[in-house]
Design a protein around this motif. Structure first.
Motif, mmCIF file in Angstrom:
data_model
loop_
_atom_site.group_PDB
_atom_site.id
_atom_site.type_symbol
_atom_site.label_atom_id
_atom_site.label_comp_id
_atom_site.label_asym_id
_atom_site.label_seq_id
_atom_site.Cartn_x
_atom_site.Cartn_y
_atom_site.Cartn_z
ATOM 1 N N ASN A 1 0.632 -1.104 -0.082
ATOM 2 C CA ASN A 1 -0.017 -0.028 -0.084
ATOM 3 C C ASN A 1 0.824 1.336 -0.049
ATOM 4 O O ASN A 1 0.415 2.282 -0.008
ATOM 5 C CB ASN A 1 -0.871 0.016 1.134
ATOM 6 C CG ASN A 1 -1.987 -0.991 1.224
ATOM 7 O OD1 ASN A 1 -2.223 -1.385 0.117
ATOM 8 N ND2 ASN A 1 -2.489 -1.448 2.433
ATOM 9 N N VAL B 1 0.216 4.695 -2.038
ATOM 10 C CA VAL B 1 -0.802 5.724 -1.547
ATOM 11 C C VAL B 1 -0.407 6.234 -0.069
ATOM 12 O O VAL B 1 -0.482 7.592 0.056
ATOM 13 C CB VAL B 1 -2.013 5.040 -1.517
ATOM 14 C CG1 VAL B 1 -3.365 5.862 -1.129
ATOM 15 C CG2 VAL B 1 -2.486 4.547 -3.002
ATOM 16 N N ILE C 1 -7.322 3.026 1.709
ATOM 17 C CA ILE C 1 -7.273 3.098 0.283
ATOM 18 C C ILE C 1 -8.636 2.674 -0.085
ATOM 19 O O ILE C 1 -9.217 3.260 -1.148
ATOM 20 C CB ILE C 1 -6.331 2.041 -0.143
ATOM 21 C CG1 ILE C 1 -4.872 2.357 0.054
ATOM 22 C CG2 ILE C 1 -6.395 1.557 -1.515
ATOM 23 C CD1 ILE C 1 -3.675 1.419 -0.238
ATOM 24 N N ARG C 2 -9.353 1.878 0.753
ATOM 25 C CA ARG C 2 -10.730 1.345 0.214
ATOM 26 C C ARG C 2 -11.751 2.763 0.337
ATOM 27 O O ARG C 2 -12.450 2.837 -0.826
ATOM 28 C CB ARG C 2 -11.293 0.175 1.210
ATOM 29 C CG ARG C 2 -12.607 -0.208 0.555
ATOM 30 C CD ARG C 2 -12.774 -1.487 1.509
ATOM 31 N NE ARG C 2 -12.156 -2.364 1.680
ATOM 32 C CZ ARG C 2 -11.418 -2.674 2.633
ATOM 33 N NH1 ARG C 2 -11.537 -2.019 3.827
ATOM 34 N NH2 ARG C 2 -10.428 -3.597 2.802
ATOM 35 N N GLU C 3 -11.506 3.436 1.033
ATOM 36 C CA GLU C 3 -12.354 4.688 1.102
ATOM 37 C C GLU C 3 -12.066 5.544 0.364
ATOM 38 O O GLU C 3 -12.990 6.256 -0.593
ATOM 39 C CB GLU C 3 -11.962 5.551 2.602
ATOM 40 C CG GLU C 3 -13.025 6.362 2.812
ATOM 41 C CD GLU C 3 -14.545 5.909 3.006
ATOM 42 O OE1 GLU C 3 -15.397 6.746 2.374
ATOM 43 O OE2 GLU C 3 -14.746 4.978 3.610
ATOM 44 N N ARG C 4 -10.750 5.538 -0.117
ATOM 45 C CA ARG C 4 -10.302 6.651 -1.312
ATOM 46 C C ARG C 4 -10.929 6.065 -2.569
ATOM 47 O O ARG C 4 -11.592 6.991 -3.421
ATOM 48 C CB ARG C 4 -8.691 6.699 -1.400
ATOM 49 C CG ARG C 4 -7.842 7.758 -0.694
ATOM 50 C CD ARG C 4 -6.677 7.486 -1.092
ATOM 51 N NE ARG C 4 -6.421 7.673 -2.238
ATOM 52 C CZ ARG C 4 -5.477 8.536 -2.892
ATOM 53 N NH1 ARG C 4 -5.313 9.831 -2.206
ATOM 54 N NH2 ARG C 4 -5.262 8.631 -4.182
ATOM 55 N N LYS C 5 -10.938 4.814 -2.704
ATOM 56 C CA LYS C 5 -11.552 4.270 -4.057
ATOM 57 C C LYS C 5 -12.951 4.720 -4.243
ATOM 58 O O LYS C 5 -13.519 4.915 -5.043
ATOM 59 C CB LYS C 5 -11.263 2.849 -4.329
ATOM 60 C CG LYS C 5 -9.839 2.557 -4.470
ATOM 61 C CD LYS C 5 -9.598 1.160 -4.625
ATOM 62 C CE LYS C 5 -7.997 0.695 -4.870
ATOM 63 N NZ LYS C 5 -7.857 -0.881 -4.964
ATOM 64 N N ASP C 6 -13.535 4.417 -2.757
ATOM 65 C CA ASP C 6 -14.915 4.469 -2.881
ATOM 66 C C ASP C 6 -15.539 5.846 -3.204
ATOM 67 O O ASP C 6 -16.530 6.299 -3.929
ATOM 68 C CB ASP C 6 -15.676 4.165 -1.597
ATOM 69 C CG ASP C 6 -15.478 2.705 -1.371
ATOM 70 O OD1 ASP C 6 -15.434 1.949 -2.486
ATOM 71 O OD2 ASP C 6 -15.780 2.082 -0.020
ATOM 72 N N ARG C 7 -14.455 6.726 -2.636
ATOM 73 C CA ARG C 7 -14.897 8.168 -2.717
ATOM 74 C C ARG C 7 -14.733 8.521 -4.374
ATOM 75 O O ARG C 7 -15.356 9.346 -4.877
ATOM 76 C CB ARG C 7 -13.906 8.962 -1.934
ATOM 77 C CG ARG C 7 -14.146 10.622 -2.031
ATOM 78 C CD ARG C 7 -13.086 11.244 -1.212
ATOM 79 N NE ARG C 7 -13.086 12.854 -1.316
ATOM 80 C CZ ARG C 7 -12.341 13.623 -0.809
ATOM 81 N NH1 ARG C 7 -11.023 13.188 -0.587
ATOM 82 N NH2 ARG C 7 -12.412 14.852 -0.745
ATOM 83 N N GLN C 8 -13.735 7.954 -4.859
ATOM 84 C CA GLN C 8 -13.640 8.386 -6.327
ATOM 85 C C GLN C 8 -14.675 7.768 -7.153
ATOM 86 O O GLN C 8 -14.962 8.558 -8.028
ATOM 87 C CB GLN C 8 -12.216 7.794 -6.863
ATOM 88 C CG GLN C 8 -10.803 8.537 -6.276
ATOM 89 C CD GLN C 8 -9.786 7.718 -6.523
ATOM 90 O OE1 GLN C 8 -9.792 6.571 -7.100
ATOM 91 N NE2 GLN C 8 -8.377 8.091 -6.323
ATOM 92 N N VAL C 9 -15.069 6.636 -6.849
ATOM 93 C CA VAL C 9 -16.294 6.064 -7.719
ATOM 94 C C VAL C 9 -17.605 7.307 -7.404
ATOM 95 O O VAL C 9 -18.285 7.370 -8.230
ATOM 96 C CB VAL C 9 -16.636 4.789 -7.140
ATOM 97 C CG1 VAL C 9 -17.792 4.289 -7.648
ATOM 98 C CG2 VAL C 9 -15.336 3.624 -7.458
#
Length: 295
Positions: free
Chosen positions: A144, A147, A239-247
């Protein structure tokens, strides 16, 4: 270990019956990423994973050096032109320099014996399995890192992770030796000794002391595992939260472009990302406070 001469990383070499953990690059057969061609083959891993490996060319260069030296001798004895002789001598000198460069970054497993404070060898399966769990957490954290380094300086993060894993390797090796001592003490025949003998009392005290030491080491290993897992989990959540936010942002942009009103403002997602960032920093700070010393 000199940080200017050696990569600041932890090198993990695996053979069929042992795991070698070192603060120096190890020249062992196997692939760069630790995968092997068949079971039992030696392998190696490096944490941080992007540490450069400058090893494995020395055997080829040694052969070329010997051939050039032999060629130079034959040309001299055979009366070859001076330009040919000089060229072969220069080639030999260049190969000597290249061999020195190629081997300066790593040592063979046998040569590691010259650096007893910079490597440990885990020989029993219990110790190897225990270190593998620590290593897996380290690899999760390192995976990770692209990031995570946006909020944690690269040098500080590498330094902390390497030292924490190195401390884990040393604790596992120590635990391995203590377990062997307990087995040895337990296997001693005391039936010939009278119940009130000083020798029997001494053996009993020594065994109890060693068992207490084993418990202390296990406690330290558990604490290390807990800290590493907290950091690995926090990194995954971040990292999961960042991806969800981008989606979510991309979905809102798509809806806006289509003229449809977006549902929700995404502020809650931002708050959650801030929470995960704080959790990640706290986990990293706890690991740093415990293991940030120089190996």
């Amino acid at each position: 270990m000199s940080r200017t001469k050696q990569p600041f990383a932890l090198w993990i070499g695996r053979l069929e019956n042992q795991t070698v953990v070192a603060l120096r690059p190890m020249i062992v057969p196997g692939s760069k990423n630790g995968e092997t061609t068949k079971p039992g083959d030696p392998s190696r891993k490096v944490i941080p994973a992007d540490t450069k490996i400058a090893a494995g060319r020395e055997n080829t260069m040694t052969v070329l050096l010997l051939l050039s030296v032999v060629g130079a001798l034959i040309s001299c004895l055979g009366g070859a032109d001076w330009s040919v002789r000089i060229g072969l001598v220069v080639l030999a000198l260049i190969l000597v320099v290249l061999i020195g460069i190629s081997t300066s970054g790593g040592v063979t497993l046998k040569r590691l014996e010259e650096f007893p404070d910079e490597h440990v060898i885990l020989r029993d399966r219990h110790g190897q399995a225990r270190f593998s769990k620590i290593e897996d957490l380290g690899l999760r954290i390192d995976r990770n890192s692209p990031v995570l380094l946006q909020i944690i300086p690269r040098e500080d993060a590498d330094h902390t992770l390497v030292h924490a894993l190195w401390e884990g390797a040393r604790l596992v090796a120590w635990h391995q030796n203590v377990r062997a001592t307990i087995v040895d003490l337990s296997s001693q025949n005391t039936t010939r000794l009278p119940p009130d003998s000083a020798e029997l009392r001494q053996q009993t005290v020594e065994r109890e002391r060693t068992i207490a030491l084993r418990r202390d080491i296990e406690s330290q290993l558990e604490a290390l595992h807990t800290r590493l897992k907290a950091l690995a989990d926090a990194g995954d959540e971040f990292i999961r939260e960042r991806k969800d936010r981008q989606v979510t942002r991309h979905a809102q942009e798509a809806l806006a472009n289509s003229g449809t009103a977006a549902v929700g403002s995404g502020l809650g997602m931002t708050d959650e990302l801030a929470d995960h960032t704080l959790t990640l920093l706290q986990a990293y700070e706890e690991l740093t406070e415990a293991y940030a010393g120089t190996p």
